[in-house]
Write a protein that holds these residues in place. Structure first.
Motif, PDB file in Angstrom:
ATOM      1  N   LEU A 133      -5.285  32.839  24.643  1.00 10.02           N
ATOM      2  CA  LEU A 133      -5.118  32.798  26.106  1.00 10.02           C
ATOM      3  C   LEU A 133      -5.626  34.063  26.783  1.00 10.02           C
ATOM      4  O   LEU A 133      -6.363  33.974  27.768  1.00 10.02           O
ATOM      5  CB  LEU A 133      -3.659  32.529  26.460  1.00 10.02           C
ATOM      6  CG  LEU A 133      -3.267  31.055  26.598  1.00 10.02           C
ATOM      7  CD1 LEU A 133      -1.788  30.917  26.888  1.00 10.02           C
ATOM      8  CD2 LEU A 133      -4.096  30.373  27.695  1.00 10.02           C
ATOM      9  N   PRO A 134      -5.258  35.260  26.322  1.00  8.21           N
ATOM     10  CA  PRO A 134      -5.835  36.465  26.937  1.00  8.21           C
ATOM     11  C   PRO A 134      -7.360  36.483  26.871  1.00  8.21           C
ATOM     12  O   PRO A 134      -8.026  36.901  27.823  1.00  8.21           O
ATOM     13  CB  PRO A 134      -5.220  37.611  26.113  1.00  8.21           C
ATOM     14  CG  PRO A 134      -3.949  37.048  25.571  1.00  8.21           C
ATOM     15  CD  PRO A 134      -4.227  35.601  25.316  1.00  8.21           C
ATOM     16  N   LEU A 147     -12.594  33.902  31.895  1.00 12.73           N
ATOM     17  CA  LEU A 147     -12.452  33.346  33.241  1.00 12.73           C
ATOM     18  C   LEU A 147     -12.769  34.400  34.298  1.00 12.73           C
ATOM     19  O   LEU A 147     -13.469  34.127  35.285  1.00 12.73           O
ATOM     20  CB  LEU A 147     -11.027  32.817  33.420  1.00 12.73           C
ATOM     21  CG  LEU A 147     -10.674  32.199  34.773  1.00 12.73           C
ATOM     22  CD1 LEU A 147     -11.516  30.959  35.036  1.00 12.73           C
ATOM     23  CD2 LEU A 147      -9.188  31.848  34.817  1.00 12.73           C
ATOM     24  N   LYS A 148     -12.280  35.593  34.093  1.00 11.95           N
ATOM     25  CA  LYS A 148     -12.531  36.702  35.023  1.00 11.95           C
ATOM     26  C   LYS A 148     -14.021  36.999  35.140  1.00 11.95           C
ATOM     27  O   LYS A 148     -14.501  37.417  36.199  1.00 11.95           O
ATOM     28  CB  LYS A 148     -11.777  37.941  34.544  1.00 11.95           C
ATOM     29  CG  LYS A 148     -11.900  39.146  35.470  1.00 11.95           C
ATOM     30  CD  LYS A 148     -11.101  40.318  34.934  1.00 11.95           C
ATOM     31  CE  LYS A 148     -11.259  41.543  35.839  1.00 11.95           C
ATOM     32  NZ  LYS A 148     -10.488  42.704  35.304  1.00 11.95           N
ATOM     33  N   HIS A 149     -14.764  36.755  34.080  1.00 14.90           N
ATOM     34  CA  HIS A 149     -16.206  37.032  34.068  1.00 14.90           C
ATOM     35  C   HIS A 149     -17.049  35.784  34.351  1.00 14.90           C
ATOM     36  O   HIS A 149     -18.249  35.763  34.089  1.00 14.90           O
ATOM     37  CB  HIS A 149     -16.607  37.646  32.719  1.00 14.90           C
ATOM     38  CG  HIS A 149     -16.101  39.040  32.527  1.00 14.90           C
ATOM     39  ND1 HIS A 149     -14.810  39.316  32.116  1.00 14.90           N
ATOM     40  CD2 HIS A 149     -16.702  40.250  32.708  1.00 14.90           C
ATOM     41  CE1 HIS A 149     -14.650  40.626  32.038  1.00 14.90           C
ATOM     42  NE2 HIS A 149     -15.774  41.219  32.392  1.00 14.90           N
ATOM     43  N   LEU A 164      -9.142  25.074  31.719  1.00 18.09           N
ATOM     44  CA  LEU A 164      -8.902  26.023  30.641  1.00 18.09           C
ATOM     45  C   LEU A 164      -8.164  25.399  29.450  1.00 18.09           C
ATOM     46  O   LEU A 164      -8.473  25.729  28.290  1.00 18.09           O
ATOM     47  CB  LEU A 164      -8.113  27.220  31.180  1.00 18.09           C
ATOM     48  CG  LEU A 164      -8.421  28.592  30.562  1.00 18.09           C
ATOM     49  CD1 LEU A 164      -9.896  28.924  30.700  1.00 18.09           C
ATOM     50  CD2 LEU A 164      -7.567  29.668  31.224  1.00 18.09           C
ATOM     51  N   PRO A 165      -7.198  24.482  29.668  1.00 16.57           N
ATOM     52  CA  PRO A 165      -6.516  23.879  28.506  1.00 16.57           C
ATOM     53  C   PRO A 165      -7.451  23.158  27.535  1.00 16.57           C
ATOM     54  O   PRO A 165      -7.133  23.046  26.343  1.00 16.57           O
ATOM     55  CB  PRO A 165      -5.532  22.899  29.155  1.00 16.57           C
ATOM     56  CG  PRO A 165      -5.254  23.481  30.504  1.00 16.57           C
ATOM     57  CD  PRO A 165      -6.570  24.069  30.938  1.00 16.57           C
ATOM     58  N   GLU A 166      -8.594  22.675  28.035  1.00 20.96           N
ATOM     59  CA  GLU A 166      -9.530  21.979  27.147  1.00 20.96           C
ATOM     60  C   GLU A 166     -10.013  22.890  26.025  1.00 20.96           C
ATOM     61  O   GLU A 166     -10.309  22.428  24.919  1.00 20.96           O
ATOM     62  CB  GLU A 166     -10.713  21.437  27.941  1.00 20.96           C
ATOM     63  CG  GLU A 166     -10.333  20.341  28.924  1.00 20.96           C
ATOM     64  CD  GLU A 166     -11.488  19.912  29.812  1.00 20.96           C
ATOM     65  OE1 GLU A 166     -12.657  20.105  29.404  1.00 20.96           O
ATOM     66  OE2 GLU A 166     -11.226  19.401  30.911  1.00 20.96           O
ATOM     67  N   ARG A 167     -10.080  24.176  26.307  1.00 20.97           N
ATOM     68  CA  ARG A 167     -10.558  25.118  25.299  1.00 20.97           C
ATOM     69  C   ARG A 167      -9.535  25.327  24.188  1.00 20.97           C
ATOM     70  O   ARG A 167      -9.845  25.889  23.148  1.00 20.97           O
ATOM     71  CB  ARG A 167     -10.893  26.455  25.964  1.00 20.97           C
ATOM     72  CG  ARG A 167     -11.934  26.339  27.047  1.00 20.97           C
ATOM     73  CD  ARG A 167     -13.283  26.000  26.488  1.00 20.97           C
ATOM     74  NE  ARG A 167     -14.054  27.201  26.238  1.00 20.97           N
ATOM     75  CZ  ARG A 167     -14.979  27.329  25.300  1.00 20.97           C
ATOM     76  NH1 ARG A 167     -15.224  26.315  24.491  1.00 20.97           N
ATOM     77  NH2 ARG A 167     -15.641  28.439  25.141  1.00 20.97           N
ATOM     78  N   LEU A 168      -8.317  24.847  24.439  1.00 20.88           N
ATOM     79  CA  LEU A 168      -7.264  24.908  23.415  1.00 20.88           C
ATOM     80  C   LEU A 168      -7.014  23.541  22.793  1.00 20.88           C
ATOM     81  O   LEU A 168      -6.038  23.345  22.069  1.00 20.88           O
ATOM     82  CB  LEU A 168      -5.971  25.448  24.038  1.00 20.88           C
ATOM     83  CG  LEU A 168      -6.064  26.860  24.634  1.00 20.88           C
ATOM     84  CD1 LEU A 168      -4.766  27.216  25.341  1.00 20.88           C
ATOM     85  CD2 LEU A 168      -6.380  27.882  23.543  1.00 20.88           C
TER      86      LEU A 168
END
Length: 434
Positions: free
Chosen positions: A26-27, A33-35, A43-47
């Motif tokens: 997550l971090p 995401l910040k970049h 974002l949950p799809e990446r997990l």
């Protein structure tokens, strides 16, 4: 399908290491995401999580790294969907989701690929339960691949490519290479050179079925936008620097300044690979005394415009339809490898490129041999080649015609790939979602 193989020590270490790293997933994702490298809403799809239900019936999961790989898979996706199969396409970049979202056939689903951690891989496969897994080009994700194999899901690597440099690296890890490639039920290479490398690493014959990117539809263009663009450049010599990388795009501004003395009214259109480079390029052009506009802020191409920076996503098809001379980027930077020359060639442009074209070596070699493209050594050489083509419309037209013919003669890889995949396709619903 493949039996569960004996894992190499390197692969076991990879699995253990990624299991530990998943605690910090997550971090890591929030940093991306910040970049600007992730989509906040997805974002949950990446997990390995999703809010989209799995559709009923047999499902084929295809994975490509980014925009180019995803677009190349579209003709195959259409063939699969035409068979009544559900299709899931995953890619790993924000840009690919934006481009592919508008070009997928009805019913096909796009998701971001999960991180290659053991838990994410399990969640993803628990959710989607594919009946066939298809990876494209050089995507070899050990945990996703291993989890699919453990579940005895047929797996395929298609349009596989491997540069001489990558082959040399894999030769230093023979057990890991044979372990990973052994998970695939079938491997289909792009070229004979790729086939020989995969055969050597896997220890089994790997056929070449050609490059499916030849079959991909050319990038689209809005007819009204195209008409407006054609009106704005009418009567001017125009060239395009496409998918340029840092250094190349700035040097193209200098090339324009040099050529403008020989080609009055010259317009240079630069399409940077990273769209966020637009403002810096405008500033750089200004330092050279050139008038530059930025497409993302709506700057029009005026008669006095020297350089137009097309810093928008998904519009290469618009500019390629100007049918002129196109320099294809990432080919004059030593660590390049070259971007895809097929799209500009298919749309009737003369192609120029640098010496660093390992990513599409055989395509560029075929274009060069047919006199359909021009290889340049440096920016001075590029300027001379552009002067030669833009100063003689007949030469430009002949080179463009030859380029289109080279591409047309090499189409058909998608159909050959589809035929090779037939034994692994579900023919009824008996295995769907198993």
């Amino acid at each position: 399908m493949s039996a569960a193989p004996r894992r190499s020590i390197a692969r076991a270490l990879y699995r253990g290491g990624t299991a530990l790293l998943e605690a910090g997933a997550l971090p890591f994702l929030h940093w991306r995401l910040k970049h600007g490298k992730e989509d906040a809403l997805r974002l949950p799809e990446r997990l390995g999580r999703t809010s989209i239900p799995r559709p009923p019936g047999p499902l084929i999961w295809l994975h490509g790294a980014s925009v180019g790989e995803g677009l190349a898979l579209l003709p195959l996706i259409e063939r699969l969907a035409g068979r009544g199969l559900q299709v899931l396409l995953t890619t790993g970049t924000v840009s690919s989701s934006r481009v592919l979202g508008n070009r997928m056939p009805p019913g096909a689903v796009h998701q971001f690929a999960p991180l290659d951690g053991p838990r994410a891989a399990r969640r993803f496969l628990d959710q989607w339960r594919p009946d066939l897994v298809i990876f494209a080009e050089s995507e070899l994700w050990p945990n996703l691949l291993g989890e699919a194999t453990r579940r005895r899901i047929p797996t395929a690597l298609i349009n596989a490519r491997m540069s001489a440099r990558s082959f040399a690296r894999w030769r230093r890890l023979p057990a890991l290479a044979r372990d990973l490639l052994g998970d695939f039920d079938i491997v289909l290479a792009q070229t004979q050179a790729d086939a020989k490398r995969y055969t050597a690493l896997s220890g089994r014959p790997v056929p070449s079925t050609g490059t499916i990117k030849f079959d991909a539809a050319p990038p689209p263009a809005n007819p009204a936008e195209l008409a407006a663009l054609q009106r704005s450049v009418a009567g001017r010599p125009v060239w395009i620097a496409a998918s340029t990388h840092a250094g190349e795009d700035q040097d193209c501004c200098a090339v324009h300044r040099e050529l403008s003395h020989r080609l009055p009214g010259l317009l240079t259109i630069i399409v940077p690979r990273k769209v966020d480079r637009g403002p810096a390029l405008v500033a750089h052009a200004g330092q050279l005394g050139l008038s530059a506009g930025l497409r993302s802020r709506g700057d029009a191409i005026e008669p006095e415009t020297d350089i137009h920076i097309a810093d928008t996503m998904g519009e290469l098809g618009l500019f390629y339809r100007l049918q002129t001379a196109v320099f294809v980027g990432k080919s004059l930077v030593p660590a390049g490898g070259g971007q895809n020359p097929i799209e500009p060639a298919k749309l009737g442009n003369a192609v120029l490129h640098g010496p660093h074209t390992a990513n599409f070596a055989e395509v560029y070699a075929d274009l060069d041999a047919a006199g359909a493209s021009v290889r340049v050594a440096d920016m001075a050489d590029l300027g001379a080649a552009l002067t030669n083509l833009l100063g003689d419309r007949m030469k430009l037209t002949q080179a463009a015609r030859k380029a289109a013919l080279v591409i047309e003669a090499r189409m058909g890889a998608t159909e050959r790939t589809f035929e090779q995949l037939q034994p692994y396709l579900p023919h009824d619903g008996s295995r769907a979602g198993s």
